[in-house]
Design a protein around this motif. Structure first.
Motif, PDB file in Angstrom:
ATOM      1  N   SER A 126      61.245 -14.370 136.240  1.00 14.05           N
ATOM      2  CA  SER A 126      60.493 -14.109 135.099  1.00 14.05           C
ATOM      3  C   SER A 126      59.630 -15.316 133.629  1.00 14.05           C
ATOM      4  N   GLN A 127      58.083 -15.530 134.390  1.00 18.43           N
ATOM      5  CA  GLN A 127      58.048 -16.586 133.608  1.00 18.43           C
ATOM      6  C   GLN A 127      57.201 -16.185 132.009  1.00 18.43           C
ATOM      7  N   GLU A 128      57.147 -17.429 131.137  1.00 18.76           N
ATOM      8  CA  GLU A 128      56.972 -17.165 130.154  1.00 18.76           C
ATOM      9  C   GLU A 128      54.877 -16.262 129.648  1.00 18.76           C
ATOM     10  N   CYS A 172      71.442 -11.089 134.805  1.00 12.91           N
ATOM     11  CA  CYS A 172      70.699 -12.975 135.977  1.00 12.91           C
ATOM     12  C   CYS A 172      71.832 -14.180 134.328  1.00 12.91           C
ATOM     13  N   GLY A 173      73.006 -13.477 134.069  1.00 13.50           N
ATOM     14  CA  GLY A 173      73.672 -14.159 132.922  1.00 13.50           C
ATOM     15  C   GLY A 173      72.971 -13.858 131.597  1.00 13.50           C
ATOM     16  N   PRO A 174      74.256 -14.460 130.459  1.00 18.56           N
ATOM     17  CA  PRO A 174      73.658 -14.710 129.331  1.00 18.56           C
ATOM     18  C   PRO A 174      71.691 -14.750 128.894  1.00 18.56           C
ATOM     19  N   LEU A 175      71.666 -14.048 127.904  1.00 19.07           N
ATOM     20  CA  LEU A 175      70.093 -13.999 127.753  1.00 19.07           C
ATOM     21  C   LEU A 175      69.638 -13.880 126.020  1.00 19.07           C
ATOM     22  N   THR A 176      69.265 -14.916 125.258  1.00 23.41           N
ATOM     23  CA  THR A 176      68.959 -15.022 124.057  1.00 23.41           C
ATOM     24  C   THR A 176      67.937 -13.674 123.732  1.00 23.41           C
ATOM     25  N   VAL A 177      67.808 -12.696 122.766  1.00 24.46           N
ATOM     26  CA  VAL A 177      66.800 -12.141 122.283  1.00 24.46           C
ATOM     27  C   VAL A 177      66.801 -12.266 121.040  1.00 24.46           C
ATOM     28  N   PHE A 178      65.619 -13.082 120.719  1.00 27.22           N
ATOM     29  CA  PHE A 178      64.941 -13.644 119.561  1.00 27.22           C
ATOM     30  C   PHE A 178      64.214 -12.369 118.680  1.00 27.22           C
ATOM     31  N   VAL A 179      64.628 -11.824 117.292  1.00 29.52           N
ATOM     32  CA  VAL A 179      63.935 -10.656 116.788  1.00 29.52           C
ATOM     33  C   VAL A 179      63.381 -11.260 115.304  1.00 29.52           C
ATOM     34  N   PRO A 180      63.023 -11.457 115.441  1.00 27.28           N
ATOM     35  CA  PRO A 180      61.793 -11.381 114.198  1.00 27.28           C
ATOM     36  C   PRO A 180      62.118 -10.571 113.021  1.00 27.28           C
ATOM     37  N   ALA A 181      62.109 -11.058 111.441  1.00 33.90           N
ATOM     38  CA  ALA A 181      62.412 -10.860 110.265  1.00 33.90           C
ATOM     39  C   ALA A 181      60.875  -9.413 110.016  1.00 33.90           C
ATOM     40  N   LYS A 199      63.526 -24.541 123.171  1.00 34.17           N
ATOM     41  CA  LYS A 199      64.157 -25.786 123.764  1.00 34.17           C
ATOM     42  C   LYS A 199      65.023 -25.480 124.733  1.00 34.17           C
ATOM     43  N   GLY A 200      64.225 -25.488 126.052  1.00 33.59           N
ATOM     44  CA  GLY A 200      64.103 -25.301 127.225  1.00 33.59           C
ATOM     45  C   GLY A 200      64.428 -23.866 127.814  1.00 33.59           C
ATOM     46  N   GLN A 201      65.409 -22.325 127.103  1.00 33.70           N
ATOM     47  CA  GLN A 201      65.331 -21.913 127.669  1.00 33.70           C
ATOM     48  C   GLN A 201      65.005 -20.702 127.759  1.00 33.70           C
ATOM     49  N   LYS A 202      64.475 -19.886 128.155  1.00 37.79           N
ATOM     50  CA  LYS A 202      64.479 -18.448 128.462  1.00 37.79           C
ATOM     51  C   LYS A 202      64.516 -17.614 127.126  1.00 37.79           C
ATOM     52  N   GLU A 203      63.752 -17.127 126.285  1.00 38.45           N
ATOM     53  CA  GLU A 203      64.122 -15.660 126.036  1.00 38.45           C
ATOM     54  C   GLU A 203      63.227 -14.725 126.044  1.00 38.45           C
TER      55      GLU A 203
END
Length: 120
Positions: free
Chosen positions: A38-40, A70-79, A106-110
């Motif tokens: 998956s790409q940005e 695919c391993g741990p993945l960060t999900v950013f949830v804006p307020a 910071k170099g990581q996919k989220e």
């Protein structure tokens, strides 16, 4: 009552325009499963066990970490996201599904979440 040629032509053009707008809407809301490739900018959906939930120091956003294939993945949830109320009610151990856009932070996919579902 019969339609005149001009009225019929206008009706056909209107129907085609509505179909085109509907198709564009469906295409723009489609997502694919999250993978290593998956790409940005891709709109994706990822499912998994919620491992951690944190509030950001600034802005009151939520950071979720889910266990995916695919391993741990960060999900950013804006307020300001529609996903925020559901994300706020989740707890580690819940199964969730997050849909949003892939970004590099910071170099990581989220995933920047647009929608969160809690699975039963």
């Amino acid at each position: 009552m019969r339609l005149k040629y001009e009225e019929l032509a206008a009706l056909i053009v209107l129907a085609c325009a509505l179909l085109a707008v509907g198709a564009l809407y469906l295409l723009s809301t489609a997502s694919t499963p999250y993978t290593w490739s998956s790409q940005e900018g891709d709109r994706v959906t990822a499912s998994g066990l919620l491992l951690a939930k944190e509030m950001t120091y600034r802005g009151g956003h939520i950071m979720l970490t889910i266990k995916t294939d695919c391993g741990p993945l960060t999900v950013f949830v804006p307020a300001t996201s529609e996903a925020f109320p559901t994300a706020n009610q989740t707890e580690p151990g819940n199964e969730i599904e997050a849909t949003g856009t892939v970004q590099i932070y910071k170099g990581q996919k989220e995933i920047v979440a647009e929608k969160i579902k809690r699975k039963a």
